[in-house]
Write a protein that holds these residues in place. Structure first.
Motif, PDB file in Angstrom:
ATOM      1  N   MET A   1      -3.059  -9.275  -9.218  1.00 41.58           N
ATOM      2  CA  MET A   1      -2.101  -9.854  -9.663  1.00 41.58           C
ATOM      3  C   MET A   1      -2.016  -8.124 -11.381  1.00 41.58           C
ATOM      4  SD  MET A   1      -1.184 -12.756 -12.076  1.00 41.58           S
ATOM      5  CE  MET A   1      -1.186 -14.419 -11.031  1.00 41.58           C
ATOM      6  N   ASN A   2      -0.553  -8.043 -11.489  1.00 44.24           N
ATOM      7  CA  ASN A   2      -0.072  -7.620 -12.386  1.00 44.24           C
ATOM      8  C   ASN A   2       0.842  -8.404 -13.257  1.00 44.24           C
ATOM      9  OD1 ASN A   2      -1.080  -4.741 -12.533  1.00 44.24           O
ATOM     10  ND2 ASN A   2      -0.030  -5.015 -10.198  1.00 44.24           N
ATOM     11  N   VAL A   3       0.495  -8.324 -14.627  1.00 49.28           N
ATOM     12  CA  VAL A   3       1.596  -8.976 -15.371  1.00 49.28           C
ATOM     13  C   VAL A   3       2.201  -8.251 -16.583  1.00 49.28           C
ATOM     14  CG1 VAL A   3       2.049 -11.440 -17.381  1.00 49.28           C
ATOM     15  CG2 VAL A   3      -0.399 -11.187 -15.549  1.00 49.28           C
ATOM     16  N   THR A   4       3.742  -8.670 -16.459  1.00 52.21           N
ATOM     17  CA  THR A   4       4.561  -7.506 -17.415  1.00 52.21           C
ATOM     18  C   THR A   4       5.348  -8.577 -18.124  1.00 52.21           C
ATOM     19  OG1 THR A   4       6.523  -6.881 -15.507  1.00 52.21           O
ATOM     20  CG2 THR A   4       4.395  -5.115 -15.515  1.00 52.21           C
ATOM     21  N   VAL A   5       6.026  -8.471 -19.563  1.00 52.57           N
ATOM     22  CA  VAL A   5       6.598  -9.311 -20.386  1.00 52.57           C
ATOM     23  C   VAL A   5       7.502  -8.798 -20.425  1.00 52.57           C
ATOM     24  CG1 VAL A   5       5.037 -10.431 -20.965  1.00 52.57           C
ATOM     25  CG2 VAL A   5       5.401  -8.471 -22.235  1.00 52.57           C
TER      26      VAL A   5
END
Length: 66
Positions: A1-5
């Motif tokens: 999983m990759n998270v960006t905000v």
């Protein structure tokens, strides 16, 4: 999983920090989200998904790792 905000979308509600404090924090001056771990371990995926789902500004985006 990759998270960006998306800091521009963030409204500083802090729900992500309450749900997944290992992955999210907030800036002291304005409450905008700070991403602590863009690739959290598997055992945190469920809480990160929950944090993204409850974000009132939809500022958290999740993608699958390759």
């Amino acid at each position: 999983m990759n998270v960006t905000v998306d800091e521009d979308k963030c409204c500083g509600a802090g729900q992500c920090v309450l749900i997944a404090p290992e992955v999210f924090d907030q800036r002291d001056d304005d409450g905008i989200v700070v991403l602590l771990d863009a690739a959290p371990p598997q055992e945190q995926h469920a809480t990160v998904r929950e944090a993204a789902a409850v974000c009132p500004a939809a500022a958290i985006e999740l993608t699958q790792s390759r």
